[in-house]
Structures are given as structure tokens and as C-alpha cells.
Write a protein that holds these residues in place. Structure first.
Motif, short mmCIF file in Angstrom:
data_model
loop_
_atom_site.label_atom_id
_atom_site.label_comp_id
_atom_site.label_asym_id
_atom_site.label_seq_id
_atom_site.Cartn_x
_atom_site.Cartn_y
_atom_site.Cartn_z
N PHE A 52 0.84 -1.19 0.00
CA PHE A 52 0.00 0.00 0.00
C PHE A 52 0.88 1.24 0.00
CE2 PHE A 52 -2.26 3.40 2.22
CZ PHE A 52 -3.41 3.47 1.46
N ASP A 53 0.59 2.15 -0.90
CA ASP A 53 1.33 3.42 -0.97
C ASP A 53 0.36 4.55 -0.68
OD1 ASP A 53 2.90 5.60 -1.43
OD2 ASP A 53 3.48 5.03 -3.47
N ALA A 54 0.44 5.13 0.51
CA ALA A 54 -0.48 6.18 0.94
C ALA A 54 -0.35 7.44 0.08
CB ALA A 54 -0.24 6.52 2.41
N LYS A 55 0.77 7.60 -0.61
CA LYS A 55 0.97 8.80 -1.43
C LYS A 55 0.26 8.69 -2.78
CE LYS A 55 5.33 10.03 0.70
NZ LYS A 55 6.75 10.26 0.50
N THR A 56 -0.04 7.48 -3.25
CA THR A 56 -0.66 7.33 -4.57
C THR A 56 -2.06 6.72 -4.53
OG1 THR A 56 0.39 5.18 -4.93
CG2 THR A 56 1.58 7.13 -5.73
N SER A 57 -2.46 6.12 -3.43
CA SER A 57 -3.79 5.50 -3.33
C SER A 57 -4.82 6.53 -2.88
CB SER A 57 -3.77 4.33 -2.34
OG SER A 57 -2.89 3.33 -2.80
N VAL A 58 -5.89 6.68 -3.67
CA VAL A 58 -6.92 7.68 -3.38
C VAL A 58 -8.31 7.11 -3.67
CG1 VAL A 58 -5.45 9.68 -3.84
CG2 VAL A 58 -6.75 8.67 -5.71
N PHE A 59 -9.32 7.80 -3.15
CA PHE A 59 -10.70 7.54 -3.54
C PHE A 59 -11.11 8.67 -4.46
CE2 PHE A 59 -11.24 5.01 0.45
CZ PHE A 59 -11.65 3.84 -0.16
N LYS A 108 -22.12 7.36 -9.91
CA LYS A 108 -23.00 6.20 -9.66
C LYS A 108 -22.58 5.37 -8.46
CE LYS A 108 -24.41 5.77 -14.46
NZ LYS A 108 -24.37 4.96 -15.67
N GLU A 109 -21.28 5.24 -8.24
CA GLU A 109 -20.75 4.35 -7.20
C GLU A 109 -20.36 5.08 -5.92
OE1 GLU A 109 -20.60 1.02 -7.53
OE2 GLU A 109 -21.47 1.22 -9.53
N SER A 110 -20.61 6.36 -5.82
CA SER A 110 -20.19 7.23 -4.71
C SER A 110 -18.68 7.46 -4.76
CB SER A 110 -20.60 6.68 -3.35
OG SER A 110 -22.00 6.69 -3.23
N PHE A 111 -17.89 6.43 -4.47
CA PHE A 111 -16.44 6.53 -4.54
C PHE A 111 -15.87 5.26 -5.15
CE2 PHE A 111 -17.58 9.30 -1.01
CZ PHE A 111 -16.85 10.44 -1.31
N VAL A 112 -14.80 5.40 -5.93
CA VAL A 112 -14.08 4.25 -6.47
C VAL A 112 -12.60 4.41 -6.12
CG1 VAL A 112 -15.66 3.77 -8.39
CG2 VAL A 112 -13.78 5.36 -8.74
N LYS A 113 -11.90 3.29 -6.05
CA LYS A 113 -10.46 3.32 -5.75
C LYS A 113 -9.70 3.81 -6.97
CE LYS A 113 -10.59 -0.47 -2.45
NZ LYS A 113 -10.10 -1.82 -2.13
N GLY A 114 -8.65 4.56 -6.71
CA GLY A 114 -7.82 5.05 -7.79
C GLY A 114 -6.36 5.13 -7.38
N THR A 115 -5.48 5.23 -8.38
CA THR A 115 -4.04 5.34 -8.15
C THR A 115 -3.53 6.55 -8.91
OG1 THR A 115 -3.87 2.94 -8.00
CG2 THR A 115 -1.83 4.14 -8.30
N ILE A 116 -2.84 7.44 -8.22
CA ILE A 116 -2.28 8.63 -8.87
C ILE A 116 -1.17 8.18 -9.82
CG2 ILE A 116 -0.97 10.76 -8.52
CD1 ILE A 116 -2.44 11.07 -5.84
N GLN A 117 -1.31 8.59 -11.09
CA GLN A 117 -0.32 8.25 -12.10
C GLN A 117 0.72 9.36 -12.24
OE1 GLN A 117 -0.46 5.10 -13.83
NE2 GLN A 117 -1.80 4.87 -12.06
#
Length: 93
Positions: free
Chosen positions: A32-39, A44-53
Motif C-alpha cells: 500500500f502506498d499512501a501517497k498514490t492510493s486515493v478515492f 453512480k458508485e459514490s467513490f471508487v479506488k484510484g491510483t495517482i499516475q
């Protein structure tokens, strides 16, 4: 902290209330990388997981499971999924 045996009293609802011991251990060991993992807010889904590119000139490019990116929120590590005490979480939304 409740054990898997303690959760048995909740029957079929137990998996929705708390991860099993095996799942909790797997989540703690998951990279897990707290600097790149975001919601990301999703219509439609409220929030989805994402990764900062990338980040440049005030713009952030995020790879998501789908949908447009309007607003991003920091994500908690997987070990906090279904945690009983929200005070332990790093980010609250």
C-alpha cells in the motif's frame, strides 16, 4: 478485539461486519502506498479506488476502476477495512 469464534453469533451477517482473521492478516501484508492510493468521487458508485499516475502543473492524473475524475480523497490502508474503532483511521471522509 473479537475473534472469528466470537463473530459466529452474528451468523450470516458476520462477514459483512468484520473480516476474518485470514483476511485481516492478508490486508496487513498487502502492499500500500499512501501517497498514490486515493478515492475518487463517482456519480453512480459514490467513490471508487484510484491510483495517482502523475502530478504536474496542479493537475493530477488518476487511474480508476472507471468514470471521470472530479475530486480525489486520500485512501486508508487495507488493514483498516471494517475496523471497529474509526479513531484509528488516518483519513475520514
Amino acid at each position: 478485539m473479537a475473534t472469528d469464534a466470537d463473530m459466529a453469533v452474528f451468523g450470516e451477517a458476520a462477514p459483512y461486519l468484520r473480516k476474518s482473521e485470514k483476511e485481516r492478516i492478508a490486508a496487513q501484508n498487502k502492499p500500500f502506498d499512501a501517497k498514490t492510493s486515493v478515492f475518487v468521487a463517482h456519480p453512480k458508485e459514490s467513490f471508487v479506488k484510484g491510483t495517482i499516475q502523475s502530478k504536474e502543473s496542479g493537475k493530477v492524473t488518476v487511474k480508476t476502476e472507471g468514470g471521470e475524475v472530479n475530486q480525489i480523497f486520500p485512501m486508508n490502508p487495507p488493514k483498516y477495512d471494517k475496523i471497529e474503532d474509526m479513531a484509528m483511521m488516518t483519513h475520514l471522509h
